[in-house]
Enzyme design. Structure first.
Site, mmCIF file in Angstrom:
data_model
loop_
_atom_site.group_PDB
_atom_site.id
_atom_site.type_symbol
_atom_site.label_atom_id
_atom_site.label_comp_id
_atom_site.label_asym_id
_atom_site.label_seq_id
_atom_site.Cartn_x
_atom_site.Cartn_y
_atom_site.Cartn_z
ATOM 1 N N ASN A 146 0.856 -1.191 0.000
ATOM 2 C CA ASN A 146 0.000 0.000 0.000
ATOM 3 C C ASN A 146 0.889 1.238 0.000
ATOM 4 O O ASN A 146 1.517 1.548 1.003
ATOM 5 C CB ASN A 146 -0.885 -0.046 1.264
ATOM 6 C CG ASN A 146 -1.683 1.228 1.463
ATOM 7 O OD1 ASN A 146 -1.773 2.071 0.564
ATOM 8 N ND2 ASN A 146 -2.265 1.386 2.649
ATOM 9 N N LYS B 77 -0.003 4.283 -0.192
ATOM 10 C CA LYS B 77 -0.651 5.462 0.408
ATOM 11 C C LYS B 77 -0.481 6.674 -0.518
ATOM 12 O O LYS B 77 -0.537 6.504 -1.729
ATOM 13 C CB LYS B 77 -0.090 5.711 1.804
ATOM 14 C CG LYS B 77 -0.088 4.433 2.646
ATOM 15 C CD LYS B 77 0.188 4.657 4.082
ATOM 16 C CE LYS B 77 0.189 3.297 4.788
ATOM 17 N NZ LYS B 77 0.069 3.397 6.208
ATOM 18 N N HIS C 53 -9.601 1.312 5.019
ATOM 19 C CA HIS C 53 -8.310 1.432 5.709
ATOM 20 C C HIS C 53 -8.485 2.374 6.900
ATOM 21 O O HIS C 53 -9.251 3.337 6.828
ATOM 22 C CB HIS C 53 -7.261 1.971 4.734
ATOM 23 C CG HIS C 53 -5.868 1.906 5.277
ATOM 24 N ND1 HIS C 53 -5.405 2.809 6.204
ATOM 25 C CD2 HIS C 53 -4.857 1.023 5.057
ATOM 26 C CE1 HIS C 53 -4.153 2.489 6.514
ATOM 27 N NE2 HIS C 53 -3.807 1.410 5.843
ATOM 28 N N GLU D 197 -6.776 4.686 7.984
ATOM 29 C CA GLU D 197 -6.497 6.104 7.702
ATOM 30 C C GLU D 197 -7.699 6.774 7.039
ATOM 31 O O GLU D 197 -7.833 7.999 7.076
ATOM 32 C CB GLU D 197 -5.231 6.226 6.834
ATOM 33 C CG GLU D 197 -3.982 5.956 7.671
ATOM 34 C CD GLU D 197 -2.770 5.462 6.890
ATOM 35 O OE1 GLU D 197 -2.786 5.521 5.647
ATOM 36 O OE2 GLU D 197 -1.816 5.009 7.538
ATOM 37 N N GLU E 79 -5.624 -5.039 10.593
ATOM 38 C CA GLU E 79 -4.555 -4.061 10.796
ATOM 39 C C GLU E 79 -4.811 -3.296 12.096
ATOM 40 O O GLU E 79 -5.589 -2.334 12.103
ATOM 41 C CB GLU E 79 -4.536 -3.057 9.644
ATOM 42 C CG GLU E 79 -4.262 -3.661 8.289
ATOM 43 C CD GLU E 79 -3.658 -2.635 7.342
ATOM 44 O OE1 GLU E 79 -2.520 -2.823 6.946
ATOM 45 O OE2 GLU E 79 -4.321 -1.639 7.037
ATOM 46 N N GLY F 150 2.415 2.063 10.816
ATOM 47 C CA GLY F 150 3.400 3.134 10.704
ATOM 48 C C GLY F 150 4.130 3.455 11.996
ATOM 49 O O GLY F 150 4.787 4.489 12.097
ATOM 50 N N SER G 70 3.255 -2.420 10.288
ATOM 51 C CA SER G 70 4.705 -2.509 10.514
ATOM 52 C C SER G 70 5.320 -3.837 10.077
ATOM 53 O O SER G 70 6.239 -4.345 10.721
ATOM 54 C CB SER G 70 5.042 -2.211 11.980
ATOM 55 O OG SER G 70 4.675 -0.881 12.297
#
Ligand code: PGA
Length: 257
Positions: free
Chosen positions: A10, A12, A101, A103, A168, A174, A209
């Site tokens: 991904n 992003k 996701h 985010e 996730e 991250g 991660s």
């Protein structure tokens, strides 16, 4: 697990035409996707702006798949300024789309929208990858399975032929932190047991991660059918190393099955 171990990258909101061109050239010339194609399916998720380049550079012979990081709830076209539909992604030969996701959920996307988007994606012939995961506070207060249950109940359209689930944990994205291997396996096994019998073969990905130093162990976990890699997928050499290092664990797992 499904036969092939999925390694998804991904990107992003990263990447330019030039950087993506050289990334794809390196991937294709290494022939890594072809060499491991019996065990592994590699899927890249660049930003929308780079998808035409992927369409141009990747053929069925390269064995590299790609998709988008989101799509609209509307299947085809409409007065939706700034949105991209599943049909438009299909027009660019995308095969997958990431939905929900964290985010995006943090910016207000709801599970109901994720579900509607997954129906549109599926109708356009794309396989949706539905993301779920608890945040740090929820993990610490022992609410993980309640949160996952709620997200699964409201985000999944069980009438779809095919979907993939990515677990996730928000606190692992991250941050360089990961759950223990026991926690990852336990959570994946729980998700599998929560799915109805006819969906028990659904591929379950772990994300948060993932890097070259932990891929071998994560890939060896029984209920982990793939990984969704963020930051470490941006560096082509690091991403290739993740693919190479997953090989032994995946081979072993397939033999055991
Ligand atoms: P990360 O991101 O690998 O950088 O933690 C994973 C993701 O956001 O899918």
């Amino acid at each position: 697990m499904e036969k092939k171990f999925i390694i998804a990258g991904n990107w992003k909101m990263f990447g330019t035409q030039d950087s993506a061109k050289s990334y794809l050239e390196t991937m294709v010339s290494s022939n890594i996707a072809n060499e491991l194609s019996d065990y592994t399916q590699i899927i890249l998720f660049p930003p929308y702006t780079l998808l035409p380049l992927f369409q141009e550079k990747l053929t069925s012979q390269t064995n590299l798949y790609y998709g988008a990081q989101d799509c609209d709830t509307e299947l085809e076209f409409g007065a939706q300024t700034g949105q991209i539909s599943a049909k438009m992604l299909e027009d660019l030969n995308c095969r997958y789309v990431i939905l929900g996701h964290s985010e995006r959920r943090q910016r207000g996307e709801t599970s109901e929208q994720v579900k509607d988007k997954s129906s549109a994606a599926s109708q356009a012939g794309l396989t949706p990858i539905i993301c779920i995961g608890e945040n740090e506070e929820q993990r610490k207060s022992g609410q993980t399975f309640d949160i996952l249950k709620d997200q699964l109940d409201r985000s999944l359209d069980l009438s779809l032929d095919k979907f993939i689930i990515a677990y996730e944990p928000v606190w692992a994205i991250g941050t360089g932190l990961t759950p223990t291997l026991e926690q990852i396996q336990e959570t994946h096994a729980w998700i599998r047991s929560y799915l109805p019998q006819e969906k028990a073969n659904t591929a379950l990905l772990y994300g948060g991660s993932v890097k070259k130093d932990n891929i071998s162990e994560i890939a060896s976990l029984q209920d982990v059918g793939g990984v969704l890699v963020g930051g470490a997928s941006l560096d082509v050499d690091h991403f290739k190393e993740i693919i190479v290092r997953s090989k032994q664990s995946v081979e072993k797992k397939i033999k055991v099955c």
